[in-house]
Scaffold this motif. Structure first.
Motif, PDB file in Angstrom:
ATOM      1  N   ALA A  88       9.754   0.740  -8.390  1.00 13.30           N
ATOM      2  CA  ALA A  88      10.738   1.377  -7.516  1.00 13.30           C
ATOM      3  C   ALA A  88      12.143   0.850  -7.762  1.00 13.30           C
ATOM      4  O   ALA A  88      13.130   1.594  -7.676  1.00 13.30           O
ATOM      5  N   ARG A  89      12.261  -0.422  -8.075  1.00 11.72           N
ATOM      6  CA  ARG A  89      13.578  -1.010  -8.301  1.00 11.72           C
ATOM      7  C   ARG A  89      14.284  -0.377  -9.503  1.00 11.72           C
ATOM      8  O   ARG A  89      15.513  -0.336  -9.564  1.00 11.72           O
ATOM      9  N   LYS A  90      13.534   0.118 -10.450  1.00  9.84           N
ATOM     10  CA  LYS A  90      14.144   0.771 -11.615  1.00  9.84           C
ATOM     11  C   LYS A  90      14.869   2.054 -11.217  1.00  9.84           C
ATOM     12  O   LYS A  90      15.721   2.538 -11.966  1.00  9.84           O
ATOM     13  N   TYR A  91      14.517   2.590 -10.059  1.00  9.93           N
ATOM     14  CA  TYR A  91      15.195   3.786  -9.536  1.00  9.93           C
ATOM     15  C   TYR A  91      16.143   3.424  -8.392  1.00  9.93           C
ATOM     16  O   TYR A  91      16.583   4.303  -7.649  1.00  9.93           O
ATOM     17  N   ASP A  92      16.435   2.135  -8.246  1.00 12.41           N
ATOM     18  CA  ASP A  92      17.314   1.641  -7.182  1.00 12.41           C
ATOM     19  C   ASP A  92      16.725   1.926  -5.812  1.00 12.41           C
ATOM     20  O   ASP A  92      17.454   2.219  -4.852  1.00 12.41           O
TER      21      ASP A  92
END
Length: 335
Positions: A88-92
């Protein structure tokens, strides 16, 4: 951190006018809107989640429903949670973790408060009340696991049925004709967790197709439970020359210790496969052949599918990840 009062002061308007501008509920003069926009930029003001949702923008938060049941194996559970958070962090995006066993109340609460943009479900049961709620809420959602009824759901998971069949084919190809399956704790099957039953069913179906004699016994996680389960398995398959372990790490460690104390060599006397395991089997003594459970693949894909739903680019469907086999020397040909 700036708040709505600061924005109103800098823009020279009332707090209610700022609220109207952020929510879009009422029309305001263009010049007033520009002053508010300038104040927001100047102060680096970030509306709270509710205000952003009123305006129709995203919160950049996903709800992750990962209930902690009695019998939940925490290391594997948290491997999936961490994989979801990392993807999820890769999509902010940030992740709001919901762990209560009464699974629907938390999901309903965060959905009604407009706090999240989407939902991820982990550890689904064959019949899971959360799936009905996901259909009802209508938010973008992905299910890691395959419930019995997938209508209207976007699901992704390892193909556990194929993994079970793969383990039989591997051993049968080496000449094994009597194979045991040491399963998860009985409580896991009783509560209807989807993946152990899917693996077991694939294992049994392929054994029947190939004419292999098999037995299945679930195992508790303590040393006594493992010993009793292995003895029951040996009694049900007297000529057993191989065992597939679809069980937690502690069970597999306990079984290896039991075999050592009994002078049973692996793979000389007994071939072993660690099936659908999220942990490293190379540190076992001996290392075990493994069909890995790729949490990173299924969780990354679940996040990708949720993002695609947010963009309106995907319809409900089921995706199965093909299993792989890693050979580490714990199985042998039978002469």
């Amino acid at each position: 951190m700036a708040n709505i009062h600061d924005v109103a002061r800098v823009a020279g308007v009332s707090i209610s006018t700022v609220s109207y501008a952020l929510s879009g509920k009422r029309s305001i003069a263009e010049s007033t809107r520009r002053r508010i926009d300038d104040a927001v930029l100047q102060l680096d003001y970030r509306p709270n989640a509710g205000a952003r949702m009123l305006k129709g923008t995203r919160t950049n938060i996903l709800a992750l429903s990962a209930p902690l049941h009695a019998g939940t194996y925490a290391p594997a559970h948290m491997t999936f949670v961490l994989s979801i958070v990392t993807a999820a962090r890769k999509y902010d995006y940030d992740v709001l973790l919901l762990t209560q066993d009464e699974a629907t109340s938390g999901l309903r609460r965060v959905a009604r408060s407009s706090l999240v943009d989407g939902i991820i479900l982990l550890d689904v049961s064959t019949v899971d009340v959360r799936t009905d709620l996901v259909r009802e809420l209508g938010l973008p959602a992905a299910v890691v696991g395959i419930p019995r009824d997938t209508t209207g759901l976007t699901c992704v998971d390892l193909d556990f049925e194929e993994a079970g069949a793969m383990s039989i084919r591997r051993l049968a190809g080496q000449g094994h004709t009597a194979i045991g399956l040491l399963g998860q704790a009985p409580l896991v099957y009783e509560r209807g967790s989807n993946f152990p039953a899917r693996f077991r069913d694939g294992f049994l179906a392929e054994a029947e197709r190939l004419g292999v004699t098999v037995g299945f016994v679930p195992s508790d996680e303590d040393a006594v439970g493992v010993r009793n389960a292995f003895d029951a398995l040996s009694a049900s398959v007297p000529d057993m020359t191989a065992v597939v372990l679809n069980s937690n790490e502690s069970v597999q460690v306990a079984l290896l210790e039991l075999l050592r104390t009994r002078g049973v060599s692996v793979p000389g006397d007994l071939s072993l496969i660690s099936a659908c395991s999220s942990f490293d089997t190379t540190h076992f003594d001996p290392p075990l052949d493994v069909i890995p459970l790729p949490a990173d693949l299924s969780c990354t894909r679940a996040i990708e599918l949720t993002m695609a739903q947010l963009a309106g680019d995907v319809d409900p469907h089921v995706e199965l990840i093909e299993p792989s086999y890693v050979e580490l020397g714990s199985t042998a040909n039978r002469t």
